[in-house]
Write a protein that holds these residues in place. Structure first.
Motif, PDB file in Angstrom:
ATOM      1  N   TYR A 172       4.892 -25.920 -64.003  1.00 40.12           N
ATOM      2  CA  TYR A 172       5.648 -26.903 -64.391  1.00 40.12           C
ATOM      3  C   TYR A 172       5.297 -28.010 -64.526  1.00 40.12           C
ATOM      4  CZ  TYR A 172       9.413 -30.832 -63.690  1.00 40.12           C
ATOM      5  OH  TYR A 172      10.620 -31.335 -63.720  1.00 40.12           O
ATOM      6  N   THR A 199      25.393 -33.250 -69.592  1.00 35.15           N
ATOM      7  CA  THR A 199      24.545 -33.437 -70.498  1.00 35.15           C
ATOM      8  C   THR A 199      25.599 -34.497 -71.055  1.00 35.15           C
ATOM      9  OG1 THR A 199      24.854 -31.141 -70.743  1.00 35.15           O
ATOM     10  CG2 THR A 199      25.166 -32.203 -73.071  1.00 35.15           C
ATOM     11  N   LEU A 210      16.813 -34.291 -72.205  1.00 36.99           N
ATOM     12  CA  LEU A 210      16.295 -33.311 -72.582  1.00 36.99           C
ATOM     13  C   LEU A 210      16.034 -31.848 -70.989  1.00 36.99           C
ATOM     14  CD1 LEU A 210      16.586 -33.039 -75.913  1.00 36.99           C
ATOM     15  CD2 LEU A 210      18.330 -32.266 -74.322  1.00 36.99           C
ATOM     16  N   HIS A 211      15.073 -33.251 -70.444  1.00 38.64           N
ATOM     17  CA  HIS A 211      14.286 -32.429 -69.271  1.00 38.64           C
ATOM     18  C   HIS A 211      14.553 -32.129 -67.798  1.00 38.64           C
ATOM     19  CE1 HIS A 211       9.553 -33.132 -67.134  1.00 38.64           C
ATOM     20  NE2 HIS A 211      10.702 -31.802 -66.359  1.00 38.64           N
ATOM     21  N   ALA A 250      17.443 -29.383 -68.148  1.00 38.42           N
ATOM     22  CA  ALA A 250      16.585 -28.357 -68.244  1.00 38.42           C
ATOM     23  C   ALA A 250      16.082 -28.456 -66.702  1.00 38.42           C
ATOM     24  CB  ALA A 250      15.233 -27.788 -69.084  1.00 38.42           C
ATOM     25  N   THR A 281      19.690 -26.841 -64.655  1.00 45.01           N
ATOM     26  CA  THR A 281      19.478 -25.702 -65.341  1.00 45.01           C
ATOM     27  C   THR A 281      18.933 -25.164 -64.440  1.00 45.01           C
ATOM     28  OG1 THR A 281      19.906 -26.713 -66.827  1.00 45.01           O
ATOM     29  CG2 THR A 281      20.207 -24.192 -66.722  1.00 45.01           C
ATOM     30  N   LEU A 338      10.648 -19.832 -67.744  1.00 42.05           N
ATOM     31  CA  LEU A 338      11.196 -20.822 -68.148  1.00 42.05           C
ATOM     32  C   LEU A 338       9.586 -22.329 -68.024  1.00 42.05           C
ATOM     33  CD1 LEU A 338      15.263 -20.443 -67.323  1.00 42.05           C
ATOM     34  CD2 LEU A 338      13.941 -20.760 -69.598  1.00 42.05           C
ATOM     35  N   PHE A 370       7.834 -24.045 -70.936  1.00 38.09           N
ATOM     36  CA  PHE A 370       7.761 -25.725 -71.461  1.00 38.09           C
ATOM     37  C   PHE A 370       6.531 -25.934 -71.344  1.00 38.09           C
ATOM     38  CE2 PHE A 370       8.996 -29.620 -68.926  1.00 38.09           C
ATOM     39  CZ  PHE A 370       8.643 -29.961 -70.079  1.00 38.09           C
ATOM     40  N   ALA A 414      11.087 -29.704 -74.189  1.00 39.55           N
ATOM     41  CA  ALA A 414      12.496 -30.171 -73.263  1.00 39.55           C
ATOM     42  C   ALA A 414      13.564 -29.551 -74.491  1.00 39.55           C
ATOM     43  CB  ALA A 414      12.248 -31.780 -72.967  1.00 39.55           C
ATOM     44  N   THR A 428      13.031 -25.077 -73.792  1.00 36.50           N
ATOM     45  CA  THR A 428      13.362 -24.887 -72.496  1.00 36.50           C
ATOM     46  C   THR A 428      14.939 -24.929 -71.934  1.00 36.50           C
ATOM     47  OG1 THR A 428      10.957 -26.301 -72.061  1.00 36.50           O
ATOM     48  CG2 THR A 428      12.378 -25.501 -70.156  1.00 36.50           C
ATOM     49  N   PHE A 429      15.447 -26.547 -72.717  1.00 35.19           N
ATOM     50  CA  PHE A 429      16.960 -26.389 -72.264  1.00 35.19           C
ATOM     51  C   PHE A 429      17.758 -25.181 -72.828  1.00 35.19           C
ATOM     52  CE2 PHE A 429      20.961 -28.989 -72.829  1.00 35.19           C
ATOM     53  CZ  PHE A 429      22.170 -28.105 -71.578  1.00 35.19           C
ATOM     54  N   ALA A 470      16.607 -21.955 -70.809  1.00 33.86           N
ATOM     55  CA  ALA A 470      17.185 -22.065 -69.594  1.00 33.86           C
ATOM     56  C   ALA A 470      18.610 -21.972 -69.509  1.00 33.86           C
ATOM     57  CB  ALA A 470      16.987 -23.392 -68.869  1.00 33.86           C
TER      58      ALA A 470
END
Length: 458
Positions: free
Chosen positions: A239, A335, A375-376, A379, A382, A398, A402, A428, A431-432, A435
């Protein structure tokens, strides 16, 4: 953070504006204190000193701080992830007498991991003066050790003290840099910044040892018990590498990089815009930790405690539906919030860059960075929900995705100036989406996961 959220939520329930401001300020500080301090201090010092030192001195200072921040996050990633889980286990077992041992073990692990790269880079490879070498190495240690200490600070309740330590440390950094820059240039700036970091580190350590007065009798507890959570270690490493890999690619591929001390490469126009875009996501962190995670934890706790009470399957199913509905509703609201924030940042990008005195050519990177950062964080939230249910391997996968996506997309976009920043945005977004799919799939199988797949007795 959920335990902190209960206390912070009481502040918001007092019915006064000051309580709300306090709660969200503390949440932002505890969730991203070292990062927030470094960014604000770096921007502030750069702004105040740009006319008082040469550009070369300022560039050396900014580059070394950027590299130290990169080193500290990457090497602290696995240590902090595993250490946080072990601390949570100690709290659950009411064995906080072992907390000082865990803290000491985490600090020693970071020093052991980072020493060779730091000493090689600054002590041998980079063309720096002896004082600059020592200051750069000391800074690399200080920033990383603060990351390890913050894990334990977040479990304490004296938020006023913690906030005061960070702000006094920032003030010390400003004053020290102002006093030393005239006579010592870049060297003075680095040592002045280190003075602020040192105050924060030892100030936080002082309060931790007040709260946890036991002696560190098990210095290798992280190595003895941490192996159980090796998946978390890989998650933390991948990460934090994913956060930095797009910068590394740009430093290697961009033709307009600055080369400092013969070897240290940075892309100031790219780095500045990306760091600034991260800064605007802090309000979303505060909302998540104060409101959403706290309420989620209550439903999560009720679901798992119902097993001990031998409730019927229909009751368990109803609790599961509550979790699913709350989680989906919370992510929908987040969101919407982050989407509105992203739109606002994109539309006001020119004004923001002009106010921060950042060249206008960075507007594309800043806009992509803002969209990607929003978006990061979605994610990441999540994956926080997934982590509550101990879905360690999906979270690890995940994070690895990423990392690989950010590297690949940034590499492909690196030769096209108009697309700089798009690699991070695409990674991102991917990944979102993955996720969210993973979370929906596992939430539907929550009871099965609790009794079968995540049951340690099976």
């Amino acid at each position: 953070m959920a335990g902190i959220g209960f206390t912070l939520r009481k502040m918001t329930g007092r019915g006064d504006l000051w309580g709300i401001v306090q709660a969200y300020s503390y949440s932002a500080l505890l969730s991203s204190g070292p990062w927030l301090f470094t960014i604000l201090a770096l921007v502030g010092i750069t702004f105040l000193t740009r006319y008082l030192v040469t550009w070369d001195d300022l560039l050396i200072f900014r580059t070394i701080i950027t590299y130290n921040f990169s080193f500290s996050l990457v090497f602290c990633g696995p240590i902090v992830m595993v250490g946080t889980r072990l601390l949570a286990d100690q709290i659950h077992e009411d064995r906080l007498d072992r907390a000082p041992s865990l803290l000491f073990s985490m600090m020693m692990a970071y020093i052991a991991l980072v020493s060779l790269p730091l000493i090689y880079l600054y002590g041998y490879a980079a063309a720096l003066t002896a004082s600059q070498r020592a200051a750069a190495i000391a800074g690399g240690y200080l920033i990383g050790l603060i990351w390890t200490v913050v894990v334990f600070v977040s479990a304490l309740k004296n938020y006023t003290y913690v906030s005061a330590v960070f702000f006094i440390g920032m003030f010390i950094a400003f004053v020290s840099c102002s006093m030393l820059l005239a006579s010592y240039g870049a060297t003075g700036l680095i040592w002045g910044f280190n003075a602020g970091l040192a105050f924060i580190l030892f100030g936080l350590l002082a309060w931790i040892f007040v709260e946890y007065p036991a002696l560190p009798r098990e210095p290798f507890i992280l190595f003895r018990q941490g192996g159980t959570y090796w998946v978390l270690g890989i998650s933390g490493l991948s990460y934090n590498m994913a956060i930095w890999v797009d910068k590394w690619v740009m430093w290697a591929r961009d033709s307009n990089v600055d080369v400092v001390a013969g070897i240290l490469r940075t892309a100031p126009y790219y780095d500045s815009a990306m760091f600034l875009s991260y800064l605007f996501t802090i309000p979303v962190f505060a909302v998540f930790f104060v409101n959403i995670e706290t309420a989620f934890f209550e439903k999560y706790n009720r679901f798992y405690k119902s097993f001990q009470k031998h409730v019927t399957y229909m009751t368990i199913e109803s609790y599961q539906r509550d979790i699913i509905n709350f989680t989906m509703l919370s992510l929908r609201n987040l969101t919407v919030l982050t989407g509105l924030l992203a739109i606002l940042i994109v539309l006001s990008a020119a004004f923001i860059l002009e106010t921060m005195n950042i060249p206008f050519k960075e507007i594309g990177v800043f806009r992509f960075g803002a969209l990607g950062a929003c978006l990061h964080v979605l994610a990441m939230f999540t994956m926080v929900f997934l982590s509550y249910f101990d879905f360690r391997k999906p979270v690890m996968i995940l994070n690895v995705i990423f990392l690989l996506a950010n590297f690949t997309f940034t590499w492909l976009c690196a030769d096209y100036f108009a697309l700089h920043g798009m690699g991070y945005f695409l990674a991102a977004a991917l990944t979102f989406v993955l996720a969210m799919g993973c979370l929906v799939y596992n939430l539907k199988r929550l009871a099965y996961g609790a009794f079968i797949t995540n049951n340690p007795s099976i």
